[in-house]
Design a protein around this motif. Structure first.
Motif: not given
Lengths: 284, 324, 321
Positions: B113-122, B131-134, B151-156, B166-171
């Motif tokens: 999950i976290g990696a996907q959220l970082v990826r979309i920022q980068q 900063q992206a992780e925070e 949960r940042f380290a959780a798999w989908p 909720r994760v999708l909304i976060a993204m």
């Protein structure tokens, strides 16, 4: 334009590759059927005075080490290609489809057992297995057909079982039980007609595979033997002459074989495209 | 000028039938509407009315056999329809966020999950990893995911349906979009979870002043969460207006019938039929697209219906609108 | 007269992801559906409602408990000996696309149960099928069509015709309208109600949609994590729900009257995993009224509600209009 022609045109437009494959395969089938009429010479007549003759007006594709006409032998070879691959396909489907159907429907240990058996067939390199069995049971044409067919069963079990599982998940089996269907009727009326799509799409590809394996067996020297006009056997015989410059003996039957295998694969691709349920409403 | 203006959008599906004859399904037929900053518009209508296709057009995600035949989509003063792919890609996921129906298939199953959220920022700007992780963790917290750093380290696949949504909304929100497109964001979720997700969306939309295009088949969601509503039929917007006006007195016969079939309004003892045959998009009638099903239809309906304006932005495209 | 369906203490476990681990789908559910009545079985995903429906028509078997259809105990019957009984217990499934054989015509699909059960000859069967088609308001031309040529609503009508053609005592409807558009849904519900009056069939209507329940139910049974939370006549459960879960469920549904601000009872989290059930009340982990005593023992269904605090909670107003 009448409907049949328009359908043909639509088919060519939607899968040109498949249509081309089909045309070539049909051409080969005609050659196999009418080989006696088409061949300029009998396939196993040896012209003692023209051994290893280069292609000319009399022998269009030259002659082989026994002085037999390569062109006529290639035409007759098509009979072996279909004569082996069609029974292989028939046996593979007749055995594989019911096993896949029942394994997918019953599930549980029946499914487990069927899958394990099919795994056994799959883990052995097919050529080695075929080689061993034919060597042990005798090098007859029937044995070659049976061995290749057994290896084919696993493929049909797999594709049919996968479709049955999809139908189960979609609720069709439950609905059929609910309507009061006995088991045999669920299998034959409801599951069988709806689970053949994958098997149909596999048919040309399995035919291509059967042609290849039977030729390989003949090439290794197991299976059909010279002087029978089988392409694999012809390539084996001709391979001795490639170095000395008589290329036509091996290369021309090889080309015939390769073209048929490719055409069958093209047909298979086209067929799986056509039978793909997601194809509805595809772009022009 | 509005944030999003869709003007006379026509989208057709071009294919061939079994005889090789060309087929043309007129999926969108002159869709026109606009959306202001901070406004939530609900798009309603039956299956095949073109709701999702409208959203896909805005996102620049039309793929053959769908083709845009005519019309403009102006977002923040620029026509999206003529935007080069690269610029459209940059727009998606940054200025325009999207939340779709099936969160499980929208998340990358091979990345945490976290990696996907970082990826979309980068993907949308240079931002240091730390900063992206925070920000990702803060965002997960914001969308109500308990124990966000873990949960940042959780798999989908470790997430429940509600958590995945909720994760999708976060993204969708992490790059601070100005427009949010939500296509059936709660369909398939349990009622109690749906309520949580809708409250979350509403809170975020209000706090961020997001313009939102909400597509749903659930009229209750529109009534409770949207400012305006647009009803679609056969690729046409037949009526639009404020939620209060339209739900109180729908003026287009289609909207009237649609709203009358809502579970808390329907009268099952009536012998009236609520639905009609789905329209054949390859052979739509001339004039009003609803003509064949309309109980009020007359011969005048063979010419395209005029816009009947009832004030306060409430309008219906109909020759013979229902009385208020 | 015996009830159309009686389930007693139904328990169903499925093998879990590991050996020795079980998914506890149903944990002692009892219910009765009387002739001619519609019982709505309401629950969210994971409540076990579909499993219960499948057990009722014996498409699945319970691990414990008994299933009685119109006075006959079907619990231990084999698949083969159940066959003749299927004429009196039918099911309508959620997805008509997946359940109808795409290669058989609509006429053949509706006729099939008659062929398999009936003593009718071909002419009488055809007449029955035509009559049935008219009852579900489909044109006779559709008889020779195939499922791919019909809309979702039409297909669900076909499925209903097929379920009713043998005049069953009980029909289990498993989310029959959830994949349909709003207006099509209203038509189907209207049709079901008329057919029930006409045939006197008992319906067990499985759904997650409160709006549908309001329209169709005579009685309501609320299921959560494989146990009944509340049960009672539809009017009283809808007007004054007594179990905290029922209250939350009812308040979560958005109504279509704008500005009608219900007080939403927001539940935290989602339904817990049925792999390891909490020892006490299944709902205690999400319940705003939970006290330590709730975790001690599973509350029994008393006067239609399984909650040890229902009396205290009942005094507070459930929702405000």
């Amino acid at each position: 334009m009448n409907t049949a022609l328009r359908r043909a045109k639509a088919l060519i437009l939607s899968t040109p590759v498949g249509a081309a494959g089909l045309a070539i395969v049909l051409l080969y089938a005609l050659v196999a059927l009418f080989a006696p009429a088409l061949a300029p010479h009998p396939p196993i007549k040896a012209f003692a005075d023209s051994v290893l003759a280069a292609p000319d007006a009399q022998f269009w594709f030259g002659t082989d080490g026994n002085g037999m006409d390569v062109f006529s032998r290639i035409l007759y070879g098509a009979r072996y290609a279909f004569g082996i691959s069609i029974p292989v396909l028939a046996i593979g489907m007749v055995c594989g489809v019911p096993i896949g159907l029942i394994a997918g429907y019953r599930g549980g240990w029946v499914d487990e057992l069927a899958l394990r058996l099919m795994d056994v067939l799959r883990v052995f390199p097919s050529i080695v297995l075929a080689l061993a069995i034919v060597a042990a049971t005798g090098q007859t044409l029937a044995n070659v057909v049976i061995v290749i067919a057994i290896l084919d069963i696993a493929v049909f079990v797999r594709v049919v079982r996968a479709e049955v599982l999809t139908l189960r998940a979609s609720g069709m089996v439950d609905a059929a039980i609910n309507a009061g269907n006995p088991t045999w009727r669920i299998l034959l009326v409801h599951l069988l007609p709806n689970s053949l799509r994958g098997a149909l799409a596999q048919m040309p590809i399995r035919m291509a595979w059967a042609v290849r394996v039977s030729a390989t067996l003949a090439f290794i020297g197991v299976g059909v033997q010279v002087p029978e006009p089988e392409w694999g056997a012809m390539i084996r015989e001709g391979s001795e002459y490639v170095i000395s410059g008589e290329w036509w003996v091996a290369l021309l039957p090889g080309t015939a074989l390769v073209i048929l295998v490719i055409a069958l694969s093209m047909l298979g691709d086209g067929l799986s495209d056509l039978l793909d349920p997601r194809r509805a409403g595809r772009a022009r | 000028m509005s944030l999003l203006e869709i003007d006379n959008l026509h989208v057709h599906f071009l294919s061939r039938d079994r005889l090789g004859e060309p087929r043309r399904a007129r999926a969108l037929n002159g869709v026109t509407f606009s959306l202001d900053r901070g406004e939530i518009i609900g798009l309603v209508g039956e299956t095949g009315a073109g709701k999702s296709l409208t959203a896909q057009s805005v996102m620049g995600m039309l793929r053959p056999p769908a083709h845009r035949i005519a019309g403009t989509i102006t977002f923040d003063g620029r026509d999206l329809a003529t935007l080069p792919d690269a610029e459209m890609n940059a727009m998606r996921g940054s200025r325009i966020g999207m939340v779709v129906q099936s969160p499980m298939t929208s998340l990358d199953p091979t990345a945490r999950i976290g990696a996907q959220l970082v990826r979309i920022q980068q993907a949308h700007g240079k931002i240091p990893r730390q900063q992206a992780e925070e920000r990702a963790i803060a965002m997960l917290r914001e969308v109500g995911i308990p124990d966000a750093p873990r949960r940042f380290a959780a798999w989908p696949h470790e997430l429940s349906g509600g958590m995945a949504q909720r994760v999708l909304i976060a993204m969708a929100l992490i790059n601070d979009p100005v427009l949010l497109i939500a296509d059936e964001p709660t369909t398939g979720l349990d009622v109690t979870v749906q309520a949580q997700i809708l409250e979350l969306l509403k809170r975020e939309m209000t706090a961020r002043g997001l313009a939102t295009l909400l597509i749903t088949h659930d009229l209750g969601i529109v009534a409770q969460y949207c400012d305006r509503v647009a009803a679609m039929f056969a690729g046409t917007i037949v009526e639009e207006g404020s939620v209060a006006d339209v739900f109180a007195a729908p003026r287009h016969p289609y909207t009237a019938r649609l709203i009358a079939s809502a579970p808390d309004r329907v009268d099952l003892s009536s012998r009236a039929q609520f639905a009609g045959a789905p329209p054949d998009l390859t052979a739509l009638p001339e004039g009003c697209v609803y003509r064949d099903r309309c109980p009020r239809a007359q011969s005048a309906c063979a010419i395209p219906p005029p816009k009947a304006d009832f004030g306060n932005g409430h309008a219906a495209f109909c020759h013979f609108p229902e009385p208020a | 007269m015996s009830a159309a369906l009686q389930l007693d203490d139904i328990v169903r476990r499925f093998p879990g992801p590991q050996r020795g681990l079980f998914v506890h789908a149903l944990n002692g559910v009892s219910l009765t559906v009387n002739a001619g009545e519609t019982v709505a079985l309401v629950g969210e995903s994971g409540s076990g409602k579909s499993t219960l429906g499948r057990i009722a028509v014996r498409l699945d078997r319970p691990d414990e408990g008994t299933v009685t259809i119109a006075g006959r105990d079907t619990t231990r019957l084999s698949l083969a000996s159940l066959r003749p009984l299927r004429a009196m217990m039918q099911m309508v499934f959620q997805d008509p696309w997946g359940t109808l054989n795409p290669r058989r015509s609509i006429g053949a699909a509706i006729e099939e149960p008659l062929v398999l059960h009936g003593k009718l000859d071909a002419t009488a069967r055809r007449a029955t099928v035509l009559r049935m088609l008219e009852r579900v308001r489909l044109q006779p031309e559709l008889l020779t069509r195939y499922p791919a040529q019909l809309s979702g609503g039409q297909l669900q009508r076909v499925a209903i015709a097929r379920a009713l053609v043998t005049n069953p005592k009980l029909v289990v409807l498993d989310e029959p309208t959830s994949s349909l558009d709003l207006s099509v849904r209203a038509d189907i519900l209207q049709l079901l109600r008329q057919l029930q009056e006409e045939f006197g069939t008992a319906f067990l209507f499985i759904t997650h949609d409160i709006g549908t329940v309001r329209l169709i139910a005579d009685r309501i049974i609320v299921l959560y994590l494989g146990s009944i939370m509340e049960e009672g006549p539809a009017t009283s459960v809808l007007a004054s729900p007594r179990h905290p879960y029922t209250r939350a469920l009812l308040s979560a549904e958005p109504g279509t009257f704008p500005g009608q601000h219900r007080q939403r009872i927001m539940l935290d989290g989602e339904i817990p995993s049925p792999l390891n059930l909490p020892p006490g009340c299944p709902f205690a982990t999400r319940c705003q009224y939970a006290i330590p005593a709730c975790a001690n023992a599973k509350p029994q269904l008393v006067q239609g509600v399984a909650c040890i605090r229902s009396r205290e909670i009942g005094e507070q107003p459930a929702m405000r209009e």
